[in-house]
Design a protein around this motif. Structure first.
Motif, mmCIF file in Angstrom:
data_model
loop_
_atom_site.group_PDB
_atom_site.id
_atom_site.type_symbol
_atom_site.label_atom_id
_atom_site.label_comp_id
_atom_site.label_asym_id
_atom_site.label_seq_id
_atom_site.Cartn_x
_atom_site.Cartn_y
_atom_site.Cartn_z
ATOM 1 N N THR A 1 0.830 -1.205 0.000
ATOM 2 C CA THR A 1 0.000 0.000 0.000
ATOM 3 C C THR A 1 0.864 1.254 0.000
ATOM 4 O O THR A 1 0.561 2.238 -0.691
ATOM 5 N N THR A 2 1.965 1.213 0.732
ATOM 6 C CA THR A 2 2.870 2.371 0.799
ATOM 7 C C THR A 2 3.451 2.692 -0.573
ATOM 8 O O THR A 2 3.516 3.858 -0.975
ATOM 9 N N VAL A 3 3.864 1.648 -1.302
ATOM 10 C CA VAL A 3 4.445 1.871 -2.635
ATOM 11 C C VAL A 3 3.371 2.356 -3.605
ATOM 12 O O VAL A 3 3.626 3.227 -4.444
ATOM 13 N N ARG A 4 2.159 1.819 -3.498
ATOM 14 C CA ARG A 4 1.073 2.316 -4.352
ATOM 15 C C ARG A 4 0.837 3.800 -4.123
ATOM 16 O O ARG A 4 0.595 4.567 -5.065
ATOM 17 N N GLU A 5 0.902 4.215 -2.874
ATOM 18 C CA GLU A 5 0.723 5.635 -2.572
ATOM 19 C C GLU A 5 1.826 6.469 -3.220
ATOM 20 O O GLU A 5 1.576 7.584 -3.683
ATOM 21 N N LYS A 6 3.064 5.926 -3.252
ATOM 22 C CA LYS A 6 4.154 6.633 -3.915
ATOM 23 C C LYS A 6 3.884 6.761 -5.414
ATOM 24 O O LYS A 6 4.161 7.800 -6.026
ATOM 25 N N PHE A 7 3.357 5.701 -6.030
ATOM 26 C CA PHE A 7 2.973 5.781 -7.443
ATOM 27 C C PHE A 7 1.995 6.932 -7.654
ATOM 28 O O PHE A 7 2.139 7.746 -8.575
ATOM 29 N N VAL A 8 0.976 6.985 -6.805
ATOM 30 C CA VAL A 8 -0.068 8.002 -6.945
ATOM 31 C C VAL A 8 0.490 9.405 -6.722
ATOM 32 O O VAL A 8 0.191 10.343 -7.473
ATOM 33 N N ASN A 9 1.336 9.557 -5.701
ATOM 34 C CA ASN A 9 1.818 10.878 -5.312
ATOM 35 C C ASN A 9 2.966 11.397 -6.178
ATOM 36 O O ASN A 9 3.139 12.609 -6.315
ATOM 37 N N GLU A 10 3.755 10.483 -6.754
ATOM 38 C CA GLU A 10 4.969 10.899 -7.450
ATOM 39 C C GLU A 10 4.885 10.823 -8.970
ATOM 40 O O GLU A 10 5.597 11.560 -9.656
ATOM 41 N N VAL A 11 4.039 9.952 -9.499
ATOM 42 C CA VAL A 11 4.069 9.652 -10.927
ATOM 43 C C VAL A 11 2.859 10.246 -11.647
ATOM 44 O O VAL A 11 1.708 9.948 -11.299
ATOM 45 N N GLN A 12 3.147 11.068 -12.651
ATOM 46 C CA GLN A 12 2.083 11.608 -13.496
ATOM 47 C C GLN A 12 1.748 10.632 -14.630
ATOM 48 O O GLN A 12 0.581 10.354 -14.895
ATOM 49 N N ARG A 13 2.790 10.096 -15.264
ATOM 50 C CA ARG A 13 2.562 9.225 -16.426
ATOM 51 C C ARG A 13 3.796 8.362 -16.645
ATOM 52 O O ARG A 13 4.928 8.805 -16.444
ATOM 53 N N ILE A 14 3.569 7.122 -17.060
ATOM 54 C CA ILE A 14 4.648 6.201 -17.424
ATOM 55 C C ILE A 14 4.467 5.832 -18.892
ATOM 56 O O ILE A 14 3.395 5.371 -19.293
ATOM 57 N N THR A 15 5.509 6.041 -19.682
ATOM 58 C CA THR A 15 5.426 5.734 -21.111
ATOM 59 C C THR A 15 6.518 4.741 -21.485
ATOM 60 O O THR A 15 7.696 4.953 -21.183
ATOM 61 N N TRP A 16 6.102 3.663 -22.113
ATOM 62 C CA TRP A 16 7.058 2.712 -22.694
ATOM 63 C C TRP A 16 7.503 3.356 -23.998
ATOM 64 O O TRP A 16 6.852 3.259 -25.030
ATOM 65 N N ALA A 17 8.622 4.065 -23.960
ATOM 66 C CA ALA A 17 9.000 4.973 -25.044
ATOM 67 C C ALA A 17 9.696 4.271 -26.202
ATOM 68 O O ALA A 17 9.416 4.549 -27.377
ATOM 69 N N TYR A 18 10.647 3.363 -25.877
ATOM 70 C CA TYR A 18 11.427 2.696 -26.922
ATOM 71 C C TYR A 18 11.649 1.235 -26.545
ATOM 72 O O TYR A 18 11.739 0.887 -25.365
ATOM 73 N N LYS A 19 11.767 0.437 -27.580
ATOM 74 C CA LYS A 19 12.066 -0.987 -27.422
ATOM 75 C C LYS A 19 13.306 -1.297 -28.253
ATOM 76 O O LYS A 19 13.258 -1.315 -29.488
ATOM 77 N N LEU A 20 14.430 -1.497 -27.571
ATOM 78 C CA LEU A 20 15.685 -1.804 -28.259
ATOM 79 C C LEU A 20 15.795 -3.316 -28.355
ATOM 80 O O LEU A 20 16.004 -4.004 -27.349
ATOM 81 N N ALA A 21 15.642 -3.830 -29.546
ATOM 82 C CA ALA A 21 15.600 -5.274 -29.755
ATOM 83 C C ALA A 21 16.196 -5.612 -31.120
ATOM 84 O O ALA A 21 16.469 -4.721 -31.932
ATOM 85 N N ASP A 22 16.391 -6.893 -31.353
ATOM 86 C CA ASP A 22 16.957 -7.342 -32.625
ATOM 87 C C ASP A 22 16.129 -6.828 -33.798
ATOM 88 O O ASP A 22 16.663 -6.339 -34.794
#
Length: 235
Positions: free
Chosen positions: A31-52
């Motif tokens: 629950t504590t970590v979930r609260e950190k997600f809510v309080n600290e993070v606006q958005r998470i984007t999977w921006a790039y995929k470096l692969a073969d």
């Protein structure tokens, strides 16, 4: 730590926003970590995929792909607790870019832990990061690499706290840094004990141990050294 932001290949662009709830589903998050997600993070984007298939570098079982996640912070930063939760939920090495501020005040820093696959959850080193840089800072090309493992090492090397040694594997570098952190904690403890120790004979012994640990730390962080087998703290 002075290190560049990288110009990620256009062919590797992914650009998918990931809801925070996805990480709750794929990792045990308190629950504590979930609260950190809510309080600290606006958005998470999977921006790039470096692969073969995206950058034509051969993968391996240790580095099948490298993901680049951008995390928009609600305030000044995103804690390593949150990054660890994301890292443990994703079965690939991740390079994070944290973004704070907007417009002319926007800043970015790159941060990553060395991730070793093969266990659940994967093993993570400490986190290493660049300084905060203006978001419009010119970006550097990717380091030269013959495959994804060497690219991963090349991305991490500039943000490590001290220089690597010739021919040293990344796992060996991380092990050396773990030893250095333990020595730093021991040195700090010895310094506190010396300040508070009233008996001269005990203070002399503590100072001897402090010299030994300080010498061992210098040997561990010396990029020219080849081994620490004879470091005084091991005896």
């Amino acid at each position: 730590m002075s290190a560049p932001l990288y110009r990620w290949p256009a062919t590797a662009k992914f650009g998918r926003v990931i809801p925070k709830t996805k990480f709750y589903e794929h990792a045990t998050i308190s629950t504590t970590v979930r609260e950190k997600f809510v309080n600290e993070v606006q958005r998470i984007t999977w921006a790039y995929k470096l692969a073969d298939e995206t950058i034509h570098l051969r993968c391996s079982s240790t580095v099948p792909e490298i993901q680049v996640f951008t995390v928009d912070a609600k305030d000044d930063d995103v804690s390593e607790t949150v990054l660890t939760a994301i890292d443990k939920a994703v079965p690939f090495p991740i390079i994070f870019e944290i973004i704070r501020g907007t417009g002319n005040y926007a800043q970015t820093r790159m941060i990553a832990a060395h991730k070793q696959l093969g266990s659940t959850p994967p093993q993570l080193s400490a986190y290493f990061a660049t300084d905060w840089l203006p978001a419009d800072t010119p970006r550097a090309p990717l380091p030269p690499a013959i495959d994804l493992p060497s690219l991963y090492s090349g991305l991490l090397t500039p943000i490590l706290p001290f220089a690597t040694r010739s021919g040293e594997k990344m796992s060996e570098v991380i092990g050396r840094m773990d030893q250095a952190r333990k020595l730093e904690r021991e040195i700090a403890g010895l310094e506190r004990r010396i300040r508070s120790e009233p008996q001269l004979n005990r203070k002399v012994e503590l100072r001897r141990r402090l010299r030994d640990r300080t010498a061992a730390l210098a040997a561990l962080t010396d990029p020219a050294a080849r081994t620490t087998e004879d470091a005084p703290w091991r005896s």
